[in-house]
Design a protein around this motif. Structure first.
Motif, PDB file in Angstrom:
ATOM      1  N   ARG A 240       1.037  -1.012   0.277  1.00 31.86           N
ATOM      2  CA  ARG A 240      -0.002   0.058  -0.579  1.00 31.86           C
ATOM      3  C   ARG A 240       0.808   1.678  -0.045  1.00 31.86           C
ATOM      4  O   ARG A 240       0.512   2.395  -0.310  1.00 31.86           O
ATOM      5  N   ALA A 241       2.256   1.255   0.399  1.00 36.27           N
ATOM      6  CA  ALA A 241       3.093   2.613   0.561  1.00 36.27           C
ATOM      7  C   ALA A 241       3.375   2.442  -0.696  1.00 36.27           C
ATOM      8  O   ALA A 241       4.379   3.530  -0.911  1.00 36.27           O
ATOM      9  N   LEU A 242       4.635   1.365  -1.166  1.00 37.05           N
ATOM     10  CA  LEU A 242       5.117   1.301  -2.060  1.00 37.05           C
ATOM     11  C   LEU A 242       4.296   1.814  -3.391  1.00 37.05           C
ATOM     12  O   LEU A 242       5.295   1.930  -3.717  1.00 37.05           O
ATOM     13  N   GLY A 243       3.694   1.316  -3.450  1.00 33.84           N
ATOM     14  CA  GLY A 243       2.604   1.092  -4.453  1.00 33.84           C
ATOM     15  C   GLY A 243       2.568   0.423  -5.463  1.00 33.84           C
ATOM     16  O   GLY A 243       2.779  -1.616  -5.372  1.00 33.84           O
ATOM     17  N   ARG A 244       2.645   0.260  -6.829  1.00 30.14           N
ATOM     18  CA  ARG A 244       2.522  -0.625  -7.959  1.00 30.14           C
ATOM     19  C   ARG A 244       4.123  -1.518  -7.939  1.00 30.14           C
ATOM     20  O   ARG A 244       4.450  -2.667  -8.319  1.00 30.14           O
ATOM     21  N   ILE A 245       5.136  -0.290  -7.363  1.00 29.30           N
ATOM     22  CA  ILE A 245       6.504  -1.313  -8.210  1.00 29.30           C
ATOM     23  C   ILE A 245       6.481  -1.834  -7.011  1.00 29.30           C
ATOM     24  O   ILE A 245       7.528  -3.279  -7.541  1.00 29.30           O
ATOM     25  N   GLY A 246       6.625  -1.844  -6.124  1.00 30.01           N
ATOM     26  CA  GLY A 246       5.950  -3.418  -4.613  1.00 30.01           C
ATOM     27  C   GLY A 246       5.865  -4.383  -5.116  1.00 30.01           C
ATOM     28  O   GLY A 246       6.444  -5.263  -4.865  1.00 30.01           O
ATOM     29  N   THR A 247       4.574  -4.344  -5.349  1.00 31.59           N
ATOM     30  CA  THR A 247       3.725  -5.437  -5.895  1.00 31.59           C
ATOM     31  C   THR A 247       3.872  -5.849  -7.061  1.00 31.59           C
ATOM     32  O   THR A 247       4.762  -7.324  -7.084  1.00 31.59           O
ATOM     33  N   LYS A 248       4.638  -4.731  -8.279  1.00 27.32           N
ATOM     34  CA  LYS A 248       5.423  -6.201  -9.510  1.00 27.32           C
ATOM     35  C   LYS A 248       6.353  -6.228  -9.732  1.00 27.32           C
ATOM     36  O   LYS A 248       7.291  -7.343 -10.171  1.00 27.32           O
ATOM     37  N   THR A 249       7.357  -6.071  -8.220  1.00 32.92           N
ATOM     38  CA  THR A 249       8.438  -6.571  -8.478  1.00 32.92           C
ATOM     39  C   THR A 249       8.749  -7.962  -8.171  1.00 32.92           C
ATOM     40  O   THR A 249       9.145  -8.963  -7.969  1.00 32.92           O
ATOM     41  N   LEU A 250       7.621  -7.910  -6.612  1.00 37.15           N
ATOM     42  CA  LEU A 250       7.535  -8.888  -5.998  1.00 37.15           C
ATOM     43  C   LEU A 250       6.999 -10.088  -6.575  1.00 37.15           C
ATOM     44  O   LEU A 250       7.586 -11.405  -7.109  1.00 37.15           O
ATOM     45  N   LEU A 251       5.757  -9.512  -7.504  1.00 35.65           N
ATOM     46  CA  LEU A 251       5.518 -11.099  -8.321  1.00 35.65           C
ATOM     47  C   LEU A 251       6.647 -11.568  -9.778  1.00 35.65           C
ATOM     48  O   LEU A 251       6.142 -13.006 -10.125  1.00 35.65           O
ATOM     49  N   TRP A 252       7.501 -10.541  -9.731  1.00 36.79           N
ATOM     50  CA  TRP A 252       8.654 -10.321 -11.466  1.00 36.79           C
ATOM     51  C   TRP A 252       9.620 -11.889 -10.032  1.00 36.79           C
ATOM     52  O   TRP A 252       9.568 -12.882 -10.994  1.00 36.79           O
ATOM     53  N   VAL A 253      10.030 -11.322  -9.083  1.00 34.41           N
ATOM     54  CA  VAL A 253      10.890 -12.371  -8.663  1.00 34.41           C
ATOM     55  C   VAL A 253      10.239 -13.485  -8.526  1.00 34.41           C
ATOM     56  O   VAL A 253      11.185 -14.678  -8.775  1.00 34.41           O
ATOM     57  N   LEU A 254       9.061 -13.816  -7.835  1.00 34.33           N
ATOM     58  CA  LEU A 254       8.143 -14.912  -7.410  1.00 34.33           C
ATOM     59  C   LEU A 254       8.312 -15.468  -8.813  1.00 34.33           C
ATOM     60  O   LEU A 254       8.620 -16.727  -9.190  1.00 34.33           O
ATOM     61  N   ALA A 255       7.887 -15.234 -10.199  1.00 30.74           N
ATOM     62  CA  ALA A 255       7.331 -16.178 -11.202  1.00 30.74           C
ATOM     63  C   ALA A 255       8.534 -16.268 -12.012  1.00 30.74           C
ATOM     64  O   ALA A 255       8.781 -17.506 -12.879  1.00 30.74           O
ATOM     65  N   VAL A 256       9.432 -15.301 -12.073  1.00 39.37           N
ATOM     66  CA  VAL A 256      11.046 -15.580 -13.342  1.00 39.37           C
ATOM     67  C   VAL A 256      11.948 -16.614 -12.389  1.00 39.37           C
ATOM     68  O   VAL A 256      12.492 -17.933 -12.648  1.00 39.37           O
ATOM     69  N   THR A 257      11.739 -16.460 -10.964  1.00 44.81           N
ATOM     70  CA  THR A 257      12.354 -17.456  -9.809  1.00 44.81           C
ATOM     71  C   THR A 257      11.822 -18.998 -10.334  1.00 44.81           C
ATOM     72  O   THR A 257      12.206 -20.209  -9.757  1.00 44.81           O
ATOM     73  N   THR A 258      10.323 -19.027 -10.120  1.00 41.19           N
ATOM     74  CA  THR A 258       9.793 -20.305 -10.480  1.00 41.19           C
ATOM     75  C   THR A 258       9.356 -20.645 -11.449  1.00 41.19           C
ATOM     76  O   THR A 258      10.474 -22.094 -11.740  1.00 41.19           O
ATOM     77  N   ILE A 259      10.201 -20.030 -12.589  1.00 40.89           N
ATOM     78  CA  ILE A 259      10.231 -20.841 -14.227  1.00 40.89           C
ATOM     79  C   ILE A 259      11.703 -20.899 -13.844  1.00 40.89           C
ATOM     80  O   ILE A 259      12.259 -22.851 -15.303  1.00 40.89           O
ATOM     81  N   ALA A 260      12.830 -20.038 -13.828  1.00 41.13           N
ATOM     82  CA  ALA A 260      13.771 -20.777 -13.651  1.00 41.13           C
ATOM     83  C   ALA A 260      14.402 -22.019 -13.119  1.00 41.13           C
ATOM     84  O   ALA A 260      14.919 -23.432 -13.425  1.00 41.13           O
ATOM     85  N   VAL A 261      13.739 -22.588 -11.558  1.00 37.40           N
ATOM     86  CA  VAL A 261      14.214 -23.842 -10.896  1.00 37.40           C
ATOM     87  C   VAL A 261      13.234 -25.110 -11.343  1.00 37.40           C
ATOM     88  O   VAL A 261      13.625 -26.269 -11.529  1.00 37.40           O
ATOM     89  N   SER A 262      11.721 -24.578 -11.798  1.00 33.78           N
ATOM     90  CA  SER A 262      11.189 -25.594 -13.283  1.00 33.78           C
ATOM     91  C   SER A 262      11.937 -26.301 -14.028  1.00 33.78           C
ATOM     92  O   SER A 262      12.041 -27.256 -14.140  1.00 33.78           O
TER      93      SER A 262
END
Length: 434
Positions: free
Chosen positions: A84-106
């Motif tokens: 809520r404080a960081l706005g869109r950037i924080g949420t998008k960064t978290l989603l990017w980290v989780l998604a791309v890392t999941t792809i990498a490990v897979s």
């Protein structure tokens, strides 16, 4: 008459020492295997000298796992902050980290299951290696037992986090650390800030201790590899070459296929333009093997060459230097499954899924310095009954693999900055039009 002081010669680089330790351990072990395979003195040398040296090194790594993972995860969540404080950037960064890392490990788990780099040793050899340490027999047998999916889900939440840490239950400690970090971002008080500062101090201390432990790695590499090659001879070198090839192939797929697709689809940038702009940071990452050391170059290149707004680049790249470790997560997954295959430890699908989750969050807890992922790998090996002594095989070739996976880590930070920067530009244009 005064003597002219002699300038101190720079010491030998750690990776050079590690390579020497690798060569000495392998050469001596193969020679011992060929000439003195059944000699009693060789068994005594392994049992009372080389094995204890290797075990001491592994214990030092285990000692640092829990404080390192807990402090790194808490700080990682705090740096992401309240969405809520960081706005869109924080949420998008978290989603990017989780998604791309999941792809990498897979990708890593798929490659190691397809290529099977750890197979090929006779079954009796693998069983003999597992039985070499009698105090681990019960642990390995227990780890081989199937665990239901419901039990795996329940075990994520610890009844007692201190007991979970004492028992080496890494995923439960990770969950507790994540919850702790979320709560620390919600409570904006002076005492909470003091606690976060203390956690930062724990993290800094862990990094210093890891540096000291890794300095002992050349001697541990020589000891561990002597023990393994003295028992197996040339067979171990064939398995090691297949492991290196599997890691490099998986990293190449992630870097040259996944990143270009994501950049083209979501970042509006071609892969050649990205590579030309990112080249200075990628070369720095390859030479230093450290995301943290590369961070100043990463920030400059991302803003100046790739055209990402500085506020986006600062947040995404700074957080990514500790949390967005795609290459590290991929390497951890391949390493665990390779050593499981090498030692003949059967892992169920549920256990491999748990390894995937551990590698995703373990990469966040890995220090952004050379060798920072080794404590996490050692603990995951122990959790699944895979002899952690096998990490000696990896240490000998880890320098090259560390250089390559750091390139993937840094490339992921810059690619994420491009994608998130473009989406932020679109969002701001829509707001201005409204």
């Amino acid at each position: 008459m005064t003597e002219t002081p002699v300038a101190a010669r720079p010491g030998m680089a750690l990776h050079t020492k590690m390579l020497i330790g690798f060569a000495v351990g392998v050469a001596a072990g193969i020679a011992a295997n060929l000439l003195f395979a059944d000699a009693p003195w060789l068994e005594a040398l392994i049992a009372y000298v080389t094995d204890p040296i290797g075990q001491l090194f592994l214990r030092l790594l285990f000692m640092l796992v829990m404080p390192l993972v807990f402090s790194a995860l808490v700080l990682g969540v705090v740096e992401i902050g309240d969405p809520r404080a960081l706005g869109r950037i924080g949420t998008k960064t978290l989603l990017w980290v989780l998604a791309v890392t999941t792809i990498a490990v897979s990708i890593g788990l798929l490659m190691v299951n397809l290529i099977q780099p750890g197979t090929g040793l006779p079954p009796e050899v693998g069983e003999g290696l597992l039985a070499a340490s009698s105090d681990r027999a019960a642990e390995i047998a227990t780890a081989r037992e199937g665990v239901s999916g419901i039990q795996i889900l329940l075990n994520i939440v610890p009844r007692n986090p201190v007991e979970a840490a004492a028992n080496g239950d890494l995923i439960a400690v990770m969950f507790f650390a994540l919850m702790f970090g979320v709560a620390a971002t919600v409570i904006r008080s002076r005492s909470t800030r003091s606690f976060v500062d203390a956690v930062q101090g724990i993290y800094d201390i862990c990094l210093k201790l890891i540096g000291w432990v890794i300095a002992l790695a050349p001697y541990a590499v020589a000891a561990l590899l002597f023990s393994i090659t003295a028992k197996l001879g040339f067979d171990v070198l064939v398995q090691l070459a297949r492991f290196v090839g599997t890691v490099l192939a998986a990293l190449a797929i992630h870097f040259f296929v996944v990143f270009p697709l994501l950049l083209r689809l979501f970042g509006g940038m071609g892969p050649l333009a990205f590579l030309r702009g990112a080249q200075p940071a990628l070369l720095t990452a390859f030479s230093t093997s450290s995301s943290s050391a590369t961070l100043p170059t990463t920030l400059k290149v991302t803003v100046d060459n790739l055209g990402v707004p500085s506020r986006v680049a600062r947040f995404v790249c700074t957080l990514g230097a500790t949390a967005n470790m795609n290459g590290t997560a991929l390497f951890e997954g391949i390493t665990v499954l390779f050593l499981a295959q090498f030692f003949g430890v059967e892992l169920t699908i549920a256990q491999q899924v748990m390894i995937l989750v551990l590698c995703i969050f373990g990469s966040i807890g890995a220090a952004g310095v050379p060798g920072g992922s080794l404590p996490v790998i050692a603990m995951i090996l122990a959790m699944f009954g895979i002899p952690p002594e096998g990490i000696g095989l990896i240490l000998g070739v880890d320098r090259l693999l560390d250089m390559c996976r750091t390139v993937v880590n840094v490339g992921g930070d810059m690619a994420g900055s491009v994608v998130i920067g473009r989406s932020e530009g679109k969002a701001e244009s829509l707001q201005q039009a409204a």
